[in-house]
Design a protein around this motif. Sequence first.
Motif, PDB file in Angstrom:
ATOM      1  N   ASN A  13       0.328   9.822   3.556  1.00 39.55           N
ATOM      2  CA  ASN A  13       1.475   9.871   2.755  1.00 39.55           C
ATOM      3  C   ASN A  13       1.298  10.810   1.522  1.00 39.55           C
ATOM      4  N   GLN A  25       1.754   2.088  -3.565  1.00 38.91           N
ATOM      5  CA  GLN A  25       0.553   2.585  -4.517  1.00 38.91           C
ATOM      6  C   GLN A  25       0.689   4.167  -4.278  1.00 38.91           C
ATOM      7  N   THR A  26       0.211   4.723  -5.252  1.00 37.80           N
ATOM      8  CA  THR A  26       0.007   6.173  -5.515  1.00 37.80           C
ATOM      9  C   THR A  26      -1.262   6.392  -6.336  1.00 37.80           C
ATOM     10  N   LEU A  49       0.891  -1.250  -0.085  1.00 38.20           N
ATOM     11  CA  LEU A  49      -0.077  -0.036  -0.017  1.00 38.20           C
ATOM     12  C   LEU A  49       0.876   1.338   0.107  1.00 38.20           C
ATOM     13  N   VAL A  56      -9.393   2.116   2.452  1.00 33.97           N
ATOM     14  CA  VAL A  56      -8.469   1.056   2.393  1.00 33.97           C
ATOM     15  C   VAL A  56      -7.866   0.582   3.828  1.00 33.97           C
ATOM     16  N   ALA A  57      -7.399   1.558   4.637  1.00 36.32           N
ATOM     17  CA  ALA A  57      -6.693   0.972   5.746  1.00 36.32           C
ATOM     18  C   ALA A  57      -7.969   0.576   6.695  1.00 36.32           C
ATOM     19  N   PHE A  71      -4.554   6.826  -5.644  1.00 36.87           N
ATOM     20  CA  PHE A  71      -5.550   6.972  -4.656  1.00 36.87           C
ATOM     21  C   PHE A  71      -5.925   8.436  -4.933  1.00 36.87           C
ATOM     22  N   ASN A  78      -7.904  10.615  -3.242  1.00 37.46           N
ATOM     23  CA  ASN A  78      -8.044  11.639  -2.053  1.00 37.46           C
ATOM     24  C   ASN A  78      -7.768  10.946  -0.947  1.00 37.46           C
ATOM     25  N   ASP A  79      -7.715  11.457   0.358  1.00 40.44           N
ATOM     26  CA  ASP A  79      -7.580  10.767   1.740  1.00 40.44           C
ATOM     27  C   ASP A  79      -8.680   9.985   2.153  1.00 40.44           C
ATOM     28  N   PHE A 136       0.770   5.674   5.668  1.00 40.77           N
ATOM     29  CA  PHE A 136       0.016   5.341   4.674  1.00 40.77           C
ATOM     30  C   PHE A 136      -1.347   6.452   4.093  1.00 40.77           C
ATOM     31  N   ILE A 137      -2.008   6.707   5.091  1.00 38.36           N
ATOM     32  CA  ILE A 137      -3.116   7.632   5.097  1.00 38.36           C
ATOM     33  C   ILE A 137      -2.578   8.902   4.836  1.00 38.36           C
ATOM     34  N   ARG A 196      -7.782   6.437   1.021  1.00 41.66           N
ATOM     35  CA  ARG A 196      -6.701   5.893   1.746  1.00 41.66           C
ATOM     36  C   ARG A 196      -7.578   5.473   3.071  1.00 41.66           C
TER      37      ARG A 196
END
Length: 127
Positions: free
Chosen positions: A69, A27-28, A24, A39-40, A30, A32-33, A66-67, A36
Amino acid sequence: MTKQTYKFSEENAKAELERVIEGLLKQTDFENDQARVAVADTVIEAYFEATGERPNGAALDKLGTFILNAYYKSKDQTKKNQPNAILSDYQYEHRLKRERSFIYATNFSADGKNHNQPIRSHSAYAL
């Protein structure tokens, strides 16, 4: 982006979780937040279903990274001026010093001078 599902085996859940989080972080794609966060949340729920417990602190820390990022990688010099920005202690104090009450706007003119009636408390200034 389609919704991804995750399955963890009970015996190897911790190692699988680490691999998923590392994937994860790479990965780029996404938008928007909120994507993310979704997914988390899906990863945490799948881990909980497999093991019956929450991921450890290190895994949760990596998911937090990750969130955030996109925020961390942003080179925008003005991101601290956004309404919900993450600020350091120095930036937060600087913002508080910079913000002023509206009452100042009513008593200061466009030339920057204070047009309040002076308040004199010393007896030498009494009328």
